[in-house]
Design a protein around this motif. Structure first.
Motif, PDB file in Angstrom:
ATOM      1  N   ILE A  94       0.876  -1.208   0.000  1.00 34.03           N
ATOM      2  CA  ILE A  94       0.000   0.000   0.000  1.00 34.03           C
ATOM      3  C   ILE A  94       0.901   1.242   0.000  1.00 34.03           C
ATOM      4  N   LYS A  95       0.545   2.175  -0.843  1.00 33.27           N
ATOM      5  CA  LYS A  95       1.270   3.459  -0.926  1.00 33.27           C
ATOM      6  C   LYS A  95       0.326   4.579  -0.509  1.00 33.27           C
ATOM      7  N   TYR A  96       0.764   5.364   0.518  1.00 35.53           N
ATOM      8  CA  TYR A  96      -0.051   6.472   1.031  1.00 35.53           C
ATOM      9  C   TYR A  96       0.371   7.777   0.364  1.00 35.53           C
ATOM     10  N   ILE A  97      -0.637   8.505  -0.071  1.00 35.83           N
ATOM     11  CA  ILE A  97      -0.408   9.806  -0.747  1.00 35.83           C
ATOM     12  C   ILE A  97      -1.160  10.905   0.020  1.00 35.83           C
ATOM     13  N   LEU A  98      -0.469  12.069   0.265  1.00 41.55           N
ATOM     14  CA  LEU A  98      -1.039  13.206   0.993  1.00 41.55           C
ATOM     15  C   LEU A  98      -1.143  14.407   0.051  1.00 41.55           C
ATOM     16  N   SER A  99      -2.292  15.022   0.038  1.00 47.73           N
ATOM     17  CA  SER A  99      -2.523  16.215  -0.793  1.00 47.73           C
ATOM     18  C   SER A  99      -3.352  17.227   0.006  1.00 47.73           C
ATOM     19  N   ILE A 109       4.295  12.798   4.447  1.00 50.94           N
ATOM     20  CA  ILE A 109       3.787  11.500   4.898  1.00 50.94           C
ATOM     21  C   ILE A 109       4.716  10.393   4.390  1.00 50.94           C
ATOM     22  N   ASP A 110       4.924   9.447   5.250  1.00 47.78           N
ATOM     23  CA  ASP A 110       5.693   8.267   4.842  1.00 47.78           C
ATOM     24  C   ASP A 110       4.757   7.380   4.021  1.00 47.78           C
ATOM     25  N   ASP A 111       5.087   7.194   2.734  1.00 44.67           N
ATOM     26  CA  ASP A 111       4.148   6.504   1.857  1.00 44.67           C
ATOM     27  C   ASP A 111       4.013   5.013   2.197  1.00 44.67           C
ATOM     28  N   THR A 112       4.875   4.503   3.043  1.00 41.64           N
ATOM     29  CA  THR A 112       4.775   3.079   3.422  1.00 41.64           C
ATOM     30  C   THR A 112       4.054   2.909   4.747  1.00 41.64           C
ATOM     31  N   THR A 113       4.449   3.729   5.755  1.00 39.86           N
ATOM     32  CA  THR A 113       3.868   3.568   7.100  1.00 39.86           C
ATOM     33  C   THR A 113       2.667   4.467   7.320  1.00 39.86           C
ATOM     34  N   GLY A 114       2.537   5.599   6.578  1.00 42.95           N
ATOM     35  CA  GLY A 114       1.452   6.562   6.778  1.00 42.95           C
ATOM     36  C   GLY A 114       1.720   7.577   7.882  1.00 42.95           C
ATOM     37  N   GLN A 135      -4.979   9.293   0.523  1.00 44.65           N
ATOM     38  CA  GLN A 135      -5.445   8.245  -0.377  1.00 44.65           C
ATOM     39  C   GLN A 135      -4.440   7.072  -0.338  1.00 44.65           C
ATOM     40  N   ALA A 136      -5.006   5.836  -0.343  1.00 45.41           N
ATOM     41  CA  ALA A 136      -4.182   4.613  -0.360  1.00 45.41           C
ATOM     42  C   ALA A 136      -4.242   3.993  -1.751  1.00 45.41           C
ATOM     43  N   LEU A 137      -3.057   3.739  -2.351  1.00 45.64           N
ATOM     44  CA  LEU A 137      -2.966   3.198  -3.699  1.00 45.64           C
ATOM     45  C   LEU A 137      -2.220   1.863  -3.674  1.00 45.64           C
ATOM     46  N   ASP A 138      -2.585   1.041  -4.613  1.00 46.21           N
ATOM     47  CA  ASP A 138      -1.830  -0.203  -4.792  1.00 46.21           C
ATOM     48  C   ASP A 138      -0.484   0.176  -5.411  1.00 46.21           C
ATOM     49  N   ARG A 139       0.583  -0.211  -4.703  1.00 49.66           N
ATOM     50  CA  ARG A 139       1.894   0.242  -5.140  1.00 49.66           C
ATOM     51  C   ARG A 139       2.249  -0.329  -6.507  1.00 49.66           C
ATOM     52  N   ARG A 140       1.751  -1.523  -6.803  1.00 47.66           N
ATOM     53  CA  ARG A 140       2.111  -2.154  -8.056  1.00 47.66           C
ATOM     54  C   ARG A 140       1.275  -1.619  -9.217  1.00 47.66           C
ATOM     55  N   THR A 141      -0.015  -1.527  -8.987  1.00 49.24           N
ATOM     56  CA  THR A 141      -0.914  -1.146 -10.085  1.00 49.24           C
ATOM     57  C   THR A 141      -1.259   0.332 -10.064  1.00 49.24           C
ATOM     58  N   GLY A 142      -1.092   0.982  -8.942  1.00 48.98           N
ATOM     59  CA  GLY A 142      -1.496   2.382  -8.809  1.00 48.98           C
ATOM     60  C   GLY A 142      -2.982   2.561  -8.668  1.00 48.98           C
TER      61      GLY A 142
END
Length: 801
Positions: A94-99, A109-114, A135-142
């Motif tokens: 899971i990849k965490y994104i902050l906007s 934000i740490d995209d791995t730990t949040g 937002q949480a994204l699938d790291r492989r597929t986005g």
């Protein structure tokens, strides 16, 4: 499903099992409270342990707020909180994104730990909260694993701002002598800290400088007077320093100060007082009305409207001679002259002057009285005043036919000074350029010097001057208005040249002309003219005159049958008389031409001899030629007349002796009459002339000055006949263009033994014992040859006469 957690500022987190339970419960609760319609049986499926084939996908977020303290000063990024999805298995898929606001700049934000950290210093006063989206994204597929969720990070306040007076420094005014507790001004301090959190923004006011005169309310910041009877005249300006402290004034709170400049405004609490109880002033008696004599001043310690003064004269013998006014700029009393002064009438005055405040305050009346008085002594100084005429204006009516030299008015002036100097009169010639009048130098008798003509000048406005003998600079003047009364001295006459015509076919009694007349006189009863034929034409058979009784007359024919060939022009003399006293008349001539007319009376021709004239020469040309001939004749006669009256020039030849002119008298014995004009003995010796009997008055002249020497007695008296004679002769000389310039009048005073200068006459030189030599005349050249022969030493025998 997302979750985030932070308990206060400590890093205590829930266990995984607890988190899963909490997430499932919050998912259920949020679903129930979201207000979204729930299908039948879904709620029961969620609460039971049995699996259901139609369970809704869990997508809700947990809406938590993050709190972080402002003004963090550490070197490491400030930990804010943690975001977590229930789909995160911890394997990094899971990849965490902050906007949103501040994402990537203020917050990361740490995209791995949040984990969320603040990487910049936060200030609540600049920004109190930030709104972010996760937002949480699938790291492989986005591909998004969860829908985007929005959360808020609030900045928690600390006491890092001191109170500030945004409107300071302050300026205030309060009346002096105000009661204790009088409100002066309210000051307000503002604290930028959060007023809803703790006491960081709770402000308390106190006074650091300005006691014991003023106090301040600790809560409202209202400044009030704290001391009674504060006097502006003692101290006017105060500087007060006010402090505002937060944290409710407790120890450790931050403080700010401001300055309040307070001015005591004036009230009328000081009565006016004259620093001098006696004033001494002086004024010249010649000072004009409204001129300033002096100033008085009542001092008032107040200012502005409270120091305004009103000065009045309340007593004294000079209240009617002097006045006092208040200068609004300097509040002084200006004493002025109210009416003309006279040293001879009154030499000093005393005034009692009062100065008072016109604007009073009732609460300070016990400090009065608010008026004061002083005494002013005014001395009138004597000056040499010019002569004064009595009365100050003259109006004279004189008929226009008055004889030259007639006295029409006696002008009187006197010296108002104690010395009472002699007065000499004269006329300001700029007021009488035509020199129609003359004034006697000693008596002030105003006389006519030229004939008066009302038709030329009906009014004369002259100025008579009076001068002191001992001080010629002192000159008084008076206006004399002379109205010239009309007399009947002008005969009526035609206003223009009248020329009429009569037709050959005119009948008897036919009107051919209406005439009128003018008269320059202006009688009281109006003009009324009488018309008639002149005596030489009284029996004129051709024409007659009918008076219309309205100052006009009609000219009528007496017969018919006029013929141009018999007589083409008639000259009818008409007598015009007025109704004045005496009756004056003149004769005017009416020229009547006989013309040929048609049946309607229109003129066809008035020149029966026109056919006799050359074709190239008209009547107008003939008239022009005759006029030129007449002008030439007049010029020739004028030149001859001027040659006849031309005088021989008075040129003395170098070789000619004026003593050779001999004046002969054809009669003998009559020369004694020439000496009757004056007493020749008075020129020899005035004392002997008086000793012989009563003084004999001279009749040939009237001296303009009674005496120029105190050693010579005056023997002349005023004689109006001499004045009239001299003025008449002077007028004749002025009017005679051919008379030599002998109109100058020389005045000779008495000389002889009684004179300080001694005798200047040579009448008695022959009897003198002293012999004087004139031999030096022979050395003066040929011009003095005759004098040398007469008075010098003669070598030959004496000449025979």
């Amino acid at each position: 499903m997302w979750t985030s957690g932070r308990m206060s500022n400590a890093k205590s987190w829930l266990g995984l099992g607890m988190s899963l339970y909490f997430w499932g419960l919050m998912d259920l609760t949020t679903t129930v409270l979201s207000g979204t319609p729930t299908p039948p049986g879904e709620l029961e499926a969620l609460l039971s342990d049995k699996p259901q084939s139609h369970l809704r996908t869990k997508r809700s977020w947990v809406w938590n707020q993050f709190f972080v303290l402002e003004e963090y000063t550490g070197t490491d990024p400030l930990y804010v909180g943690k975001l977590h999805s229930d789909m995160d298995r911890g394997d990094g898929s899971i990849k965490y994104i902050l906007s949103g606001e501040g994402a990537g700049v203020v917050f990361t934000i740490d995209d791995t730990t949040g984990d969320i950290h603040a990487i910049q210093r936060l200030d609540r006063e600049e920004r109190a909260q930030y709104t972010l989206r996760a937002q949480a994204l699938d790291r492989r597929t986005g591909r998004p694993m969860e829908p985007e969720s929005e959360f808020i990070i609030k900045i928690q306040d600390i006491n890092d701002n001191e109170p500030k007076f945004l409107e300071g420094p302050y300026v205030a005014t309060v009346p002096e002598m105000s009661p204790v507790g009088t409100s002066v001004i309210q000051v307000t301090a503002t604290d930028a800290d959060d007023p809803t959190y703790g006491n960081s923004a709770r402000v308390v006011y106190s006074i650091l400088q300005g006691q014991p005169y003023f106090s301040v309310d600790s809560k409202t910041g209202v400044i009030r007077t704290a001391l009674m009877n504060m006097d502006r005249e003692a101290k006017e300006y105060y500087e007060v320093i006010i402090q505002a402290k937060d944290m409710g004034g407790q120890l450790g709170g931050l403080a700010g100060t401001t300055t309040v400049n307070i001015t005591l405004s004036d009230v009328n609490d000081n009565p006016p007082r004259f620093p001098q109880k006696h004033y001494q002033m002086s004024v010249l008696e010649s000072a004009p009305v409204s001129s300033t004599v002096g100033r008085v001043f009542a001092k008032d310690l107040d200012e502005g409207i409270n120091a305004e003064m009103k000065y009045t004269i309340v007593d004294g013998d000079g209240a009617d001679a002097f006045d006092i006014n208040t200068d609004p700029n300097f509040q002084v009393g200006i004493i002025t002259v109210k009416k003309p002064l006279s040293f001879e009438s009154k030499k000093s005055y005393t005034l009692k002057v009062e100065g008072a405040n016109p604007h009073l305050e009732m609460r300070f009346l016990n400090l009065g009285p608010f008026q004061d008085t002083t005494t002013v002594h005014i001395s009138v100084e004597d000056v040499d005043e010019p002569p004064v005429f009595e009365p100050g204006f003259y109006f004279v009516e004189v008929p226009e036919d008055v004889a030259i030299g007639t006295t029409i008015q006696i002008i009187s002036a006197k010296d108002p000074d104690v010395t009472n100097n002699s007065i000499r009169y004269s006329i300001d010639r700029s007021s009488d350029p035509g020199r129609f009048f003359y004034v006697d130098i000693t008596t002030g008798a105003l006389m006519t010097a030229r004939p008066l003509d009302r038709e030329e000048f009906a009014w004369h406005n002259i100025t008579v001057l009076a001068m002191e003998m001992n001080n010629p600079s002192q000159v008084g003047s008076v206006s004399v208005t002379i109205k010239v009364l009309d007399v009947n001295d002008n005969a009526p006459e035609f206003p223009r040249f009248y020329e009429a015509f009569v037709c050959e076919n005119a009948k008897a009694g036919q009107l051919i002309q209406t005439v009128s007349a003018v008269d320059q006189d202006d009688p009281h009863n109006g003009q009324h003219f009488h018309y008639s034929l002149a005596p030489e034409a009284a029996n004129n058979p051709n024409f007659t005159v009918r008076d219309n009784q309205d100052n006009t007359a009609r000219i009528l024919t007496r017969r018919s049958g006029f013929r141009q060939q018999e007589q083409s022009v008639f000259y009818l003399p008409i007598l015009i008389a007025d109704n004045g006293q005496p009756v004056l008349s003149s004769t005017g001539t009416l020229t009547i031409q006989v013309c040929s007319c048609d049946d309607d009376g229109h003129v066809l021709s008035c020149s029966p001899e026109a056919y006799m004239l050359p074709v190239s020469l008209s009547r107008g040309a003939l008239i022009a030629i005759l006029a030129c001939i007449f002008v030439l004749l007049v010029l020739v006669l004028l030149i001859l007349s001027m040659r006849r009256h031309r005088k021989q020039p008075y040129i003395i030849d170098d070789e000619e002796n004026i003593h050779e002119n001999i004046v002969r008298y054809d009669d003998e014995g009559g020369g004694e009459e020439d000496t009757e004009a004056f007493d020749i003995a008075a020129m020899w010796n005035p004392r002997e002339a008086q000793a012989g009997g009563a003084p004999k008055s001279r009749q040939d002249m009237l001296p303009e000055i009674e005496s120029l020497s105190r050693y010579v007695p005056q023997t002349c008296a005023v004689n109006s006949t001499v004045h009239s004679y001299v003025l008449a002769k002077l007028y004749e000389a002025d009017m005679d263009l051919w008379a030599p310039p002998f109109d100058s009048l020389q005045t000779y005073m008495f000389e002889g033994d009684g004179s300080v200068a001694g005798s200047l006459s040579s009448l008695q030189s022959a009897t003198s014992d002293s012999e004087q030599s004139f031999d030096f005349l022979t050395d003066w050249g040929p011009r003095f040859r005759k004098l040398a022969e007469l008075y010098g030493a003669s070598e030959g025998p004496a000449p025979l006469w």
